[in-house]
Design an enzyme around this catalytic site. Sequence first.
Site, PDB file in Angstrom:
ATOM      1  N   GLU A  18       1.903  -8.650   8.355  1.00  0.00           N
ATOM      2  CA  GLU A  18       2.087  -6.360   8.864  1.00  0.00           C
ATOM      3  C   GLU A  18       3.340  -5.885   7.843  1.00  0.00           C
ATOM      4  O   GLU A  18       2.762  -5.005   7.644  1.00  0.00           O
ATOM      5  CB  GLU A  18       2.847  -6.464  10.416  1.00  0.00           C
ATOM      6  CG  GLU A  18       2.165  -6.659  11.329  1.00  0.00           C
ATOM      7  CD  GLU A  18       0.461  -6.523  11.370  1.00  0.00           C
ATOM      8  OE1 GLU A  18       0.431  -4.570  11.561  1.00  0.00           O
ATOM      9  OE2 GLU A  18      -0.675  -6.770  11.281  1.00  0.00           O
ATOM     10  N   ASP A  48      -9.982   1.623 -24.642  1.00  0.00           N
ATOM     11  CA  ASP A  48     -10.710   1.707 -23.615  1.00  0.00           C
ATOM     12  C   ASP A  48     -10.764   2.891 -22.902  1.00  0.00           C
ATOM     13  O   ASP A  48     -10.060   4.192 -22.768  1.00  0.00           O
ATOM     14  CB  ASP A  48      -9.939   0.415 -22.589  1.00  0.00           C
ATOM     15  CG  ASP A  48      -9.310  -1.367 -23.052  1.00  0.00           C
ATOM     16  OD1 ASP A  48     -10.183  -1.495 -23.493  1.00  0.00           O
ATOM     17  OD2 ASP A  48      -7.957  -1.411 -22.661  1.00  0.00           O
ATOM     18  N   ARG A  86      -3.733  -8.318 -20.162  1.00  0.00           N
ATOM     19  CA  ARG A  86      -4.842  -8.415 -21.562  1.00  0.00           C
ATOM     20  C   ARG A  86      -4.218  -7.452 -22.247  1.00  0.00           C
ATOM     21  O   ARG A  86      -4.746  -7.564 -23.698  1.00  0.00           O
ATOM     22  CB  ARG A  86      -6.185  -7.389 -20.554  1.00  0.00           C
ATOM     23  CG  ARG A  86      -5.919  -6.727 -19.959  1.00  0.00           C
ATOM     24  CD  ARG A  86      -7.370  -6.319 -19.581  1.00  0.00           C
ATOM     25  NE  ARG A  86      -8.231  -5.359 -20.762  1.00  0.00           N
ATOM     26  CZ  ARG A  86      -8.501  -4.356 -21.172  1.00  0.00           C
ATOM     27  NH1 ARG A  86      -7.961  -3.570 -21.113  1.00  0.00           N
ATOM     28  NH2 ARG A  86      -9.630  -4.378 -22.184  1.00  0.00           N
ATOM     29  N   PRO A 133       1.086  -1.777   0.071  1.00  0.00           N
ATOM     30  CA  PRO A 133      -0.047   0.231   0.293  1.00  0.00           C
ATOM     31  C   PRO A 133       0.898   1.416   0.321  1.00  0.00           C
ATOM     32  O   PRO A 133       0.422   2.318  -0.276  1.00  0.00           O
ATOM     33  CB  PRO A 133      -0.940   0.246   1.140  1.00  0.00           C
ATOM     34  CG  PRO A 133      -0.477  -1.574   1.829  1.00  0.00           C
ATOM     35  CD  PRO A 133       0.381  -1.961   1.027  1.00  0.00           C
TER      36      PRO A 133
HETATM   37  N1  ADE Z   1      -0.954  -4.798  -0.305  1.00  0.00           N
HETATM   38  C1  ADE Z   1      -1.879  -5.012   1.157  1.00  0.00           C
HETATM   39  N2  ADE Z   1      -2.444  -3.511   0.293  1.00  0.00           N
HETATM   40  C2  ADE Z   1      -2.171  -3.001  -0.767  1.00  0.00           C
HETATM   41  C3  ADE Z   1      -2.236  -2.247  -1.978  1.00  0.00           C
HETATM   42  N3  ADE Z   1      -2.873  -1.501  -1.597  1.00  0.00           N
HETATM   43  N4  ADE Z   1      -1.668  -2.708  -2.986  1.00  0.00           N
HETATM   44  C4  ADE Z   1      -1.018  -3.809  -3.510  1.00  0.00           C
HETATM   45  N5  ADE Z   1      -0.738  -4.167  -2.310  1.00  0.00           N
HETATM   46  C5  ADE Z   1      -1.039  -4.557  -0.926  1.00  0.00           C
END
Ligand code: ADE
Length: 239
Positions: free
Chosen positions: A113, A164, A150, A86
């Site tokens: 974590e 697209d 794709r 994230p």
């Molecule tokens: N791992 C946990 N959350 C994630 C996300 N939002 N994007 C990529 N990998 C992740």
Amino acid sequence: MKIDILSLFPEMFEGFLKTSIIKRAIDGEVVDVKVHDFREFADNKHKKVDDYPYGGGQGMVLMCQPIIDCLKTLVTPDSLVILMSPQGQTLKQQMSQKLSQYQHLIFICGHYEGFDERIRDYVDIELSIGDYVLTGGELASMVVCDSVIRLLEGAIREASHADDSFSDGLLEYPQYTRPYEYDGNVVPEVLMSGHHENIRKWRLKQSILKTYHKRPDLLEERQMSEEELEILHEIQKNN
Ligand code: ADE
């Protein structure tokens, strides 16, 4: 293209790799996808892949050794190593297009974590699929793989992704199929006309209109042609 995915849960990928366009692309040798359980590379007796964080705190942290040893068996000068997290840059269509040009992608999927920070030294880019936290990188890596595969030559008809949403910075125009009338709603007359230039203009206007209402941020980023600017000004006058 070759894709290697490092994950503690290879079974999560089974449905994805055995369905629809992705399956066809694999069967047609457009792409070769392998999922590797990096637990098998753990050099300790109990195949442990995570440990408590130095400094204390909640949860477990993935250790360097199993991931990096697995990675070293796969990486070549042609590889791009992608860490799913994230904290990464958010995936956009332009990035998918860029990734589709590589010979070899390697995805590292974390779980729990987080990763030992030193794993990042072995990574080329860090990618997120949005500002929310998943239980692991597996679903996120499937999202990236899907959007990249794709685009590969032979995966779907070339013309299918030329229009697209996002491919040229605009959302896709509305599409209709049979029947002509459904629940009292009819297909726009211009699409029945067979007049290609009028259809092109209508679709361009609808693309700009949709983008203007749903994703105005995309219009700010985009270099518009004169024709598009004219349409946009007309839309702005009427709204
Ligand atoms: N791992 C946990 N959350 C994630 C996300 N939002 N994007 C990529 N990998 C992740």
